[in-house]
Design a protein around this motif. Structure first.
Motif, short mmCIF file in Angstrom:
data_model
loop_
_atom_site.label_atom_id
_atom_site.label_comp_id
_atom_site.label_asym_id
_atom_site.label_seq_id
_atom_site.Cartn_x
_atom_site.Cartn_y
_atom_site.Cartn_z
N ARG A 299 0.82 -1.22 0.00
CA ARG A 299 0.00 0.00 0.00
C ARG A 299 0.85 1.27 0.00
O ARG A 299 0.64 2.17 -0.82
CB ARG A 299 -0.92 -0.01 1.23
CG ARG A 299 -1.78 1.23 1.40
CD ARG A 299 -2.89 1.31 0.37
NE ARG A 299 -3.83 2.37 0.71
CZ ARG A 299 -3.69 3.65 0.37
NH1 ARG A 299 -2.63 4.03 -0.34
NH2 ARG A 299 -4.59 4.55 0.73
N PHE A 300 1.84 1.34 0.89
CA PHE A 300 2.53 2.61 1.13
C PHE A 300 4.00 2.60 0.72
O PHE A 300 4.66 3.63 0.83
CB PHE A 300 2.42 2.99 2.61
CG PHE A 300 1.00 3.19 3.07
CD1 PHE A 300 0.24 4.25 2.63
CD2 PHE A 300 0.41 2.27 3.94
CE1 PHE A 300 -1.07 4.43 3.06
CE2 PHE A 300 -0.90 2.44 4.37
CZ PHE A 300 -1.65 3.52 3.93
N GLY A 301 4.54 1.47 0.30
CA GLY A 301 5.91 1.43 -0.17
C GLY A 301 6.91 1.85 0.89
O GLY A 301 6.84 1.43 2.04
N LEU A 302 7.85 2.71 0.51
CA LEU A 302 8.90 3.15 1.43
C LEU A 302 8.35 3.95 2.60
O LEU A 302 9.02 4.09 3.63
CB LEU A 302 9.95 3.97 0.68
CG LEU A 302 10.81 3.19 -0.31
CD1 LEU A 302 11.59 4.14 -1.21
CD2 LEU A 302 11.77 2.26 0.43
N ASP A 303 7.15 4.48 2.47
CA ASP A 303 6.54 5.24 3.56
C ASP A 303 5.76 4.37 4.53
O ASP A 303 5.23 4.87 5.53
CB ASP A 303 5.59 6.31 2.99
CG ASP A 303 6.34 7.42 2.28
OD1 ASP A 303 7.46 7.75 2.72
OD2 ASP A 303 5.83 7.95 1.28
N ALA A 304 5.68 3.08 4.26
CA ALA A 304 4.94 2.18 5.16
C ALA A 304 5.61 2.14 6.53
O ALA A 304 6.82 2.28 6.66
CB ALA A 304 4.88 0.77 4.57
N VAL A 305 4.78 1.94 7.55
CA VAL A 305 5.28 1.72 8.91
C VAL A 305 5.22 0.22 9.15
O VAL A 305 4.14 -0.35 9.28
CB VAL A 305 4.45 2.49 9.94
CG1 VAL A 305 4.92 2.16 11.36
CG2 VAL A 305 4.55 3.99 9.69
N MET A 306 6.38 -0.45 9.18
CA MET A 306 6.42 -1.90 9.27
C MET A 306 6.58 -2.35 10.72
O MET A 306 7.09 -1.62 11.57
CB MET A 306 7.54 -2.47 8.41
CG MET A 306 8.94 -2.11 8.86
SD MET A 306 10.25 -2.89 7.86
CE MET A 306 10.27 -4.55 8.56
N ILE A 307 6.11 -3.56 10.98
CA ILE A 307 6.25 -4.18 12.30
C ILE A 307 7.59 -4.89 12.33
O ILE A 307 7.90 -5.72 11.45
CB ILE A 307 5.10 -5.16 12.54
CG1 ILE A 307 3.75 -4.42 12.43
CG2 ILE A 307 5.23 -5.84 13.90
CD1 ILE A 307 2.62 -5.28 11.98
N THR A 308 8.42 -4.59 13.32
CA THR A 308 9.80 -5.06 13.30
C THR A 308 10.07 -6.22 14.25
O THR A 308 11.13 -6.85 14.15
CB THR A 308 10.76 -3.91 13.64
OG1 THR A 308 10.41 -3.37 14.93
CG2 THR A 308 10.67 -2.81 12.58
N ASN A 309 9.15 -6.53 15.17
CA ASN A 309 9.39 -7.68 16.05
C ASN A 309 8.06 -8.22 16.57
O ASN A 309 6.99 -7.65 16.31
CB ASN A 309 10.33 -7.32 17.20
CG ASN A 309 9.78 -6.22 18.10
OD1 ASN A 309 8.57 -6.06 18.26
ND2 ASN A 309 10.68 -5.45 18.70
N ALA A 310 8.15 -9.32 17.30
CA ALA A 310 6.94 -10.01 17.77
C ALA A 310 6.17 -9.18 18.80
O ALA A 310 4.98 -9.43 19.02
CB ALA A 310 7.33 -11.35 18.38
#
Length: 379
Positions: A299-310
């Protein structure tokens, strides 16, 4: 009450995995052929292939597409050098047919209905099985194969590592914001389209090699796929070639974009193999969060806010990518991938292909988007 007896085929599915030297590399790049005047897709692949007569340049699902397939290389730079040679062959042959070449994940304006399909039993089965969703597969990607020498020990951990880092590969490659003349709202419309057909998108969560053998055997046995090559997951083992294959990347608009994605993938695989050598087990992201990350990044590409851990920590993809490229720099030196990492830094600085296409749209409309893609391929 009588219950039906469940019958199963004898379970004898130990899988042959071709021998591959560790860390060797192969690349596949799908390119679009477009009419020089209208910039619409042109079904001239048979003519282009006849001019080239090189089995490293192949036909694909649609007659508007050719695929570049490298040999096996020991470094990222060597693989990309071969890709450059093949790209130049295709551009020259297309030019002789009055066509140009572009490499985005979708064609910005083309309609999916009526696109001529290549004459192949495999592609006919895809249409019959996938119905109208298969017919919509007007999409183009980059596939990266990395050789592994201990498949039973390495394959599944490497698949997990690539899935955990999937937002980085997808965001760096995202090049398909436009679909049939409209802004889709996604950085990678291709990722959303491809997941609609059977056995595409994210693979099942497989904790070990034995589970992978079981899943692959069962899917073929029940007729969900005619063979392992029809398990078209974003990341998959490729036993025939002795590799793990990353398939999530959008089509690369330029050689620099291809270099960036190839180097990142190559280094991520080697990083995980070194962790296995050391006996370390990096923390995994749960499969449900991997799925969420995939959507956010498409959806947002490089601007996405990704989840980095559990635990649910988050960070903007571009920031994670910057730190990851720094972390991978020593590995890149060993793999002949330093120039590719530099290319990835440059793609980040430019904002990525999806953003560049949207900027071209603002500046000059859809004609400018198409011209931008043609020029990027010739650069």
């Amino acid at each position: 009450m009588r219950t039906a007896r469940r019958t199963t085929a004898p379970y004898a599915c130990a899988m042959d995995f071709a021998h591959s030297a560790r860390g060797t590399l192969g690349v596949e790049w799908e390119l679009q052929l477009v009419d020089r005047t209208s910039r619409d897709l042109a079904p001239v692949a048979p003519a282009v292939l006849a001019r080239i007569d090189d089995d490293r340049v192949k036909g694909e699902f649609l007659q508007n597409t050719v695929e570049l397939v490298t040999g096996v290389h020991g470094t990222t730079d060597a693989a990309v050098a071969e890709v450059r040679e093949l790209r130049d062959l295709v551009v020259a042959a297309a030019d002789a047919e009055g066509a140009d070449v572009i490499g985005s994940g979708t064609h910005p304006t083309a309609r999916w209905r009526g696109q001529p399909v290549s004459d192949s039993p495999r592609y006919r089965r895809l249409i019959e099985h996938g119905g109208s969703w298969a017919e919509r597969l007007l999409i183009f990607g980059v596939h990266t194969h990395v050789g592994i020498d201990r498949p039973r020990q390495q394959t599944v951990p490497i698949v997990h590592a690539l899935l955990d880092h999937l937002p980085l590969i997808l965001a760096l490659s995202a090049s398909s914001p436009y679909w049939q003349g409209h802004d889709s709202g996604y950085a990678s419309q291709r990722a959303m389209l491809f997941q609609q057909i059977p056995n595409a998108g994210l693979p099942p969560d497989m904790p070990d090699w034995e589970t992978w053998e079981r899943v692959a055997h069962d899917l073929v046995h029940v007729g969900a796929a005619d063979g392992l090559t029809e398990l078209r997951w974003d990341v998959r083992p490729s036993p025939r070639l002795g590799t793990v294959e990353a398939r999530i990347a959008d089509g690369a608009p330029s050689l620099a974009h291809l270099h960036a994605v190839t180097a990142l993938t190559h280094c991520l695989v080697e990083e995980r193999m070194r962790a296995l050598d050391d006996g370390t087990e990096p923390e995994r992201i749960p499969s449900w969060l991997v799925r969420e990350n995939r959507w956010r990044t498409a959806r947002f590409g490089l601007d996405a806010v990704m989840i980095t851990n559990a635990e649910g920590a988050t960070m903007r993809v571009a920031e994670v990518l910057h730190s990851t490229l720094d972390r991978l720099a020593p590995i890149a030196e060993d793999l002949g991938a330093t120039a590719g990492i530099d290319a990835a830094v440059a793609v980040l600085a430019q904002g990525g292909s999806s953003a560049q296409q949207r900027e071209a749209m603002i500046a000059g409309g859809m004609d400018a988007v198409l011209e931008h893609l043609v020029e990027a391929m010739r650069d």
